[in-house]
Structures are given as C-alpha cells and as structure tokens.
Design a protein around this motif. Sequence first.
Motif, short mmCIF file in Angstrom:
data_model
loop_
_atom_site.label_atom_id
_atom_site.label_comp_id
_atom_site.label_asym_id
_atom_site.label_seq_id
_atom_site.Cartn_x
_atom_site.Cartn_y
_atom_site.Cartn_z
N ALA A 145 0.83 -1.20 0.00
CA ALA A 145 0.00 0.00 0.00
C ALA A 145 0.87 1.25 0.00
O ALA A 145 0.62 2.20 -0.76
N ALA A 146 1.90 1.26 0.83
CA ALA A 146 2.77 2.42 0.91
C ALA A 146 3.49 2.68 -0.41
O ALA A 146 3.75 3.84 -0.78
N ALA A 147 3.78 1.61 -1.16
CA ALA A 147 4.49 1.75 -2.43
C ALA A 147 3.67 2.49 -3.48
O ALA A 147 4.23 2.98 -4.46
N THR A 148 2.36 2.58 -3.30
CA THR A 148 1.55 3.32 -4.26
C THR A 148 1.75 4.82 -4.13
O THR A 148 1.42 5.58 -5.05
N GLY A 149 2.25 5.27 -2.99
CA GLY A 149 2.45 6.70 -2.77
C GLY A 149 1.41 7.35 -1.89
O GLY A 149 1.47 8.57 -1.66
N ILE A 150 0.45 6.58 -1.37
CA ILE A 150 -0.55 7.16 -0.48
C ILE A 150 0.10 7.59 0.83
O ILE A 150 1.18 7.11 1.18
N PRO A 151 -0.55 8.49 1.59
CA PRO A 151 0.03 8.89 2.88
C PRO A 151 0.17 7.70 3.83
O PRO A 151 -0.68 6.81 3.86
N VAL A 152 1.22 7.71 4.60
CA VAL A 152 1.45 6.69 5.63
C VAL A 152 1.55 7.42 6.97
O VAL A 152 2.45 8.23 7.17
N ARG A 153 0.59 7.13 7.86
CA ARG A 153 0.53 7.81 9.15
C ARG A 153 0.94 6.84 10.26
O ARG A 153 0.33 5.80 10.43
N ARG A 154 1.96 7.21 11.00
CA ARG A 154 2.34 6.43 12.18
C ARG A 154 1.23 6.55 13.22
O ARG A 154 0.48 7.53 13.25
N LEU A 155 1.12 5.55 14.06
CA LEU A 155 0.05 5.54 15.05
C LEU A 155 0.16 6.73 16.00
O LEU A 155 -0.85 7.31 16.39
N ASP A 156 1.39 7.11 16.38
CA ASP A 156 1.52 8.28 17.24
C ASP A 156 1.12 9.55 16.49
O ASP A 156 0.61 10.51 17.09
N GLY A 157 1.30 9.53 15.17
CA GLY A 157 0.86 10.67 14.38
C GLY A 157 -0.64 10.79 14.31
O GLY A 157 -1.19 11.91 14.29
N VAL A 158 -1.34 9.65 14.28
CA VAL A 158 -2.80 9.66 14.29
C VAL A 158 -3.31 10.31 15.57
O VAL A 158 -4.20 11.16 15.55
N ARG A 159 -2.75 9.91 16.68
CA ARG A 159 -3.17 10.46 17.96
C ARG A 159 -2.79 11.94 18.07
O ARG A 159 -3.56 12.76 18.60
N ALA A 160 -1.63 12.28 17.58
CA ALA A 160 -1.20 13.68 17.63
C ALA A 160 -2.14 14.56 16.81
O ALA A 160 -2.45 15.69 17.22
N ARG A 161 -2.60 14.04 15.67
CA ARG A 161 -3.52 14.82 14.83
C ARG A 161 -4.83 15.09 15.58
O ARG A 161 -5.36 16.19 15.53
#
Length: 306
Positions: A145-161
Amino acid sequence: MDDTTARLVDALLTTARDRGLELRRESAVLDETGWDFRVLHGVDTGGARWILRVPRRPDVAAAVDVEARLLALVRDRLPVAVPHWRIADRELVAYPRLAGEPAASEDVVTFRLHWRIDRQNPPQSYVEALGRCMAALHATPVEEAAATGIPVRRLDGVRARFGEQLVLGRAELGMHDTWWGRGRRWLDDDALWSPRSVLVHGDLHPGHTLVDDTGNLVGVLDWSDAEVGDPGTEFVEAARKFEPSMLDDLLAAYAAHGGQTWPGLARHVREGIAFAPLTLGVLGLTSDQERYVEAARARLGVLTHG
C-alpha cells in the motif's frame, strides 16, 4: 443548462474526445458537488455509461497517479467492484460507470441524505459485505500500500492529529470543557487505540458504497482519501450515519471475515463517532465550509456526558 454549464460540458467532452473517448452530447450531466473533482456522467456511442472526473486543484491532479496505483492494488483483493480507470492523467480521469447506486445521496440544496436502504435497519447482506470488504482491505500488506504513494501515518501521528484537532476545537469552535476532558481521556487511554496501522479507504460513508435494488453492496467509490493509518476511522465513517446497533453488527461481520480487532476497538469507534463534528468542523475551518463549522459549534458548545 445555462451557458456556463454548457461551456464546461463542451470542454469536458472535447478533453475526452482528444483521448479517444466519444460521449453523446445529449447524455452529458454535470455534477459540481464534489470538493476535489468536477464530475460528468455520460454515455458513449456504443451505449456504455461513463464517469469523467476533472481535478479542481493542482494538488488533486498531482495525486491522480497515486490513486490509479492504489485502485490497481485493491481491485482483485476486494469482494466488490472499484472503479477501473481507463483514462488517468492530470486533466481527466474516466472509467465505465459501476453497477448500483449510492446507499445514500446528499441533496445539494438541503444537504439531507436520501437513502436507498433502510437507515434504521440496513440489510444484513449490506452490513455483512461491508465488514468483509473492510477486512479484506485492511489485510493488504502495508508495504504494498505504501508503495503506491498514499500517505502513511504512524500511530503516534494519528493520535497527535486528534490532539491538534482538540486544541483547534477549543480555540475556534467554542468547545465546552466537558468535550475537552472527554477528548483528553480518549487520547490518553492506550487501550483504546489500534496497535497497528492498516490500509484504509478513508471515507467509507454510505454515499461511497454502491448497492443493487435489494440493498446488496456491489461497489465502493472515491478512494482519494485512502491512507495507511488507523483502522478505527474506517468504522466511524461506515457506521455513524446509521443507528448505533449497526456498529455492533459491522464489527461482528468484520471479525468473522478475519478482520483483526483489539479490546478497545468498539469504544474507540464510538468516541470517533461522537467527535465526528469536531473533525468536520476543523475541515470546515480549513476549507471554508461554514455549514460544518456552525454544526460543530452547535454540537460541541454544549455539555457532554461521555
């Protein structure tokens, strides 16, 4: 059709013709409701129905190649149809129209949803197929999935958002202190947050699910918000327009089809549903959608008992 709309339609038909797709002028219907794409429905000279999408902004146009790669990745992994783009460049996306109609459609004037299935008691076949589809999607290898170029959000980034949304809600949306406290408790409870990131559609509300005449799920549209991130967000959009009991059925179907759950998932999703007005309100602030801002202020400005 006014003169401005007619000129837009003619320009879109010309763009398609330049790429080898000839649509009948009398069949063309323009849809201006999308934020990211201008959409035209039409029929080609052989009678096949087509969807044309034209990016509204450079950032949307730049993401066309990414979405095309994503659709190619998930097409054979899911039990329902997804768009098969035959033309895909920065000026035009075109694909044969999928079978079925949206489970719910928003009125462009009143913004009310018109349902093709029973909102209070959706067909079990719809819920079952939706859970199966989500389980299959979330099982996609993250590296692919990441190889397609879509955003990749780390779990801590999800919570930070979400933490950033809370701050903005308090500063700009008149959030009541009880909402702030509820949000902080959710944010700080490790048990409620997913232990892994997965590929998510990102906006799996009923308007992006296609159903047949009996309410069976047959397709999923609009993959432009897909990312690797929190699987809980998928359930929020899939369930929040329905009665609360639908979530329990959806979670059961997801688990039955191999979807990986965690003990805090149901509570996490219910908190996500409760805070959906905050998410939309923040979106409204950043995209000049005043109706979302006002709706968020009305909902978040009062006491919550959660």
